[in-house]
Design an enzyme around this catalytic site. Structure first.
Site, PDB file in Angstrom:
ATOM      1  N   GLU A 197      -1.771  -6.870   7.475  1.00 28.90           N
ATOM      2  CA  GLU A 197      -0.445  -6.645   8.038  1.00 28.90           C
ATOM      3  C   GLU A 197      -0.252  -7.540   9.261  1.00 28.90           C
ATOM      4  O   GLU A 197      -1.215  -8.022   9.869  1.00 28.90           O
ATOM      5  CB  GLU A 197      -0.301  -5.163   8.422  1.00 28.90           C
ATOM      6  CG  GLU A 197       0.998  -4.752   9.097  1.00 28.90           C
ATOM      7  CD  GLU A 197       2.233  -5.056   8.276  1.00 28.90           C
ATOM      8  OE1 GLU A 197       2.575  -6.254   8.146  1.00 28.90           O
ATOM      9  OE2 GLU A 197       2.876  -4.116   7.788  1.00 28.90           O
ATOM     10  N   HIS A 253       0.824  -1.210   0.000  1.00 33.27           N
ATOM     11  CA  HIS A 253       0.000   0.000   0.000  1.00 33.27           C
ATOM     12  C   HIS A 253       0.861   1.265   0.000  1.00 33.27           C
ATOM     13  O   HIS A 253       2.021   1.255   0.431  1.00 33.27           O
ATOM     14  CB  HIS A 253      -0.929   0.010   1.219  1.00 33.27           C
ATOM     15  CG  HIS A 253      -0.195   0.014   2.530  1.00 33.27           C
ATOM     16  ND1 HIS A 253       0.374   1.156   3.066  1.00 33.27           N
ATOM     17  CD2 HIS A 253       0.080  -0.981   3.398  1.00 33.27           C
ATOM     18  CE1 HIS A 253       0.951   0.864   4.206  1.00 33.27           C
ATOM     19  NE2 HIS A 253       0.796  -0.432   4.434  1.00 33.27           N
TER      20      HIS A 253
END
Length: 251
Positions: free
Chosen positions: A90, A12
């Protein structure tokens, strides 16, 4: 390309907490303006190099979802199938979530800081349920009892690789170009698998924000070029160096 598809990995764009040098983990923060620009540019790179995805996989966190949307928009691929899973999230940073990295390093020392941040099998302390940056009450994780309370990279490998093997590999075997928009550690987990990296070598791998990483795979799903190829190598090198320096006190 042969019978096997192409895999494109994208971390990202810069998040609000990346910019503030905070441990983020499963905390759902957005992108900075720089991060949004990185996402748009990543889609432009895909289009410029004729690497147009057929299917997208991403996490349940907005920084990845937003990056994916912006990248697909700039590549004119908003119409492709999108599949989301918490398994691409994550790494959960436990009680470190929300803490300043430089302050954490100063408090606990370089060795402990690096063990928590980069070692393969050392998780941070557990986050307390009900605390400010806990996810135990988040409805998106209701089916997994709120998710983990901390993770090391080995835990991320354990949750992500079965999904890769059981779900994503099917699209690769079908000859599709697969785009995975995820996070630094979930992508490190996958790269470790693809490149057969040791537990020691993975410590030194840093993945920059917002730059697509291409893997051409042979019929055995082995990388044709070990380590893959960044679509913007110079920017990737600079970005990886910036990730490596996190934890340094700001001047």
């Amino acid at each position: 390309m042969g019978d096997t598809g192409t895999l494109v990995l994208l971390r990202h764009g810069e998040s609000d907490w990346n910019a503030r040098n905070l441990f983020t983990g499963w905390v759902d923060v957005g992108l900075t303006e720089k991060g949004r620009a990185e996402a748009v540019r990543s889609g432009e790179l895909l289009a410029e190099q004729d690497l147009l995805p057929d299917v997208l996989y991403t996490s349940l966190l907005r920084r990845a979802i937003t990056t994916a949307h912006l990248a697909l928009d700039s590549a004119d691929r908003l119409w492709i199938p999108v599949r989301r899973s918490w398994r691409l999230n994550e790494r959960h940073y436990g009680a470190l979530q929300g803490l300043d990295k430089a302050e954490t390093k100063a408090r606990y020392g370089e060795e402990q800081f690096m063990a928590w941040r980069r070692s393969y099998d050392t998780p941070p302390p557990l986050i307390e349920k009900g605390s400010e940056f806990s996810q135990d009450a988040d409805p998106r994780y209701a089916n997994i009892d709120g998710g983990p309370l901390t993770e090391c990279l080995a835990d991320v490998v354990a949750r992500f690789l079965p999904y890769f093997t059981d779900v994503i590999v099917g699209d690769l075997r079908a000859g599709k170009t697969v785009l995975i928009v995820a996070h630094g550690n979930s992508l490190r987990a996958l790269v470790k698998h693809l490149d057969h990296m040791s537990d020691e070598d993975i410590v030194g791998l840093n993945i920059p924000t917002g730059i697509p990483l291409r893997y051409d795979l042979d019929e055995r799903l082995q990388p044709v070029v070990p380590g893959g190829t960044y679509l913007d190598p110079e920017a990737a090198a600079a970005g990886a160096a910036a990730v490596a320096s996190q934890g340094a006190a700001k001047a």
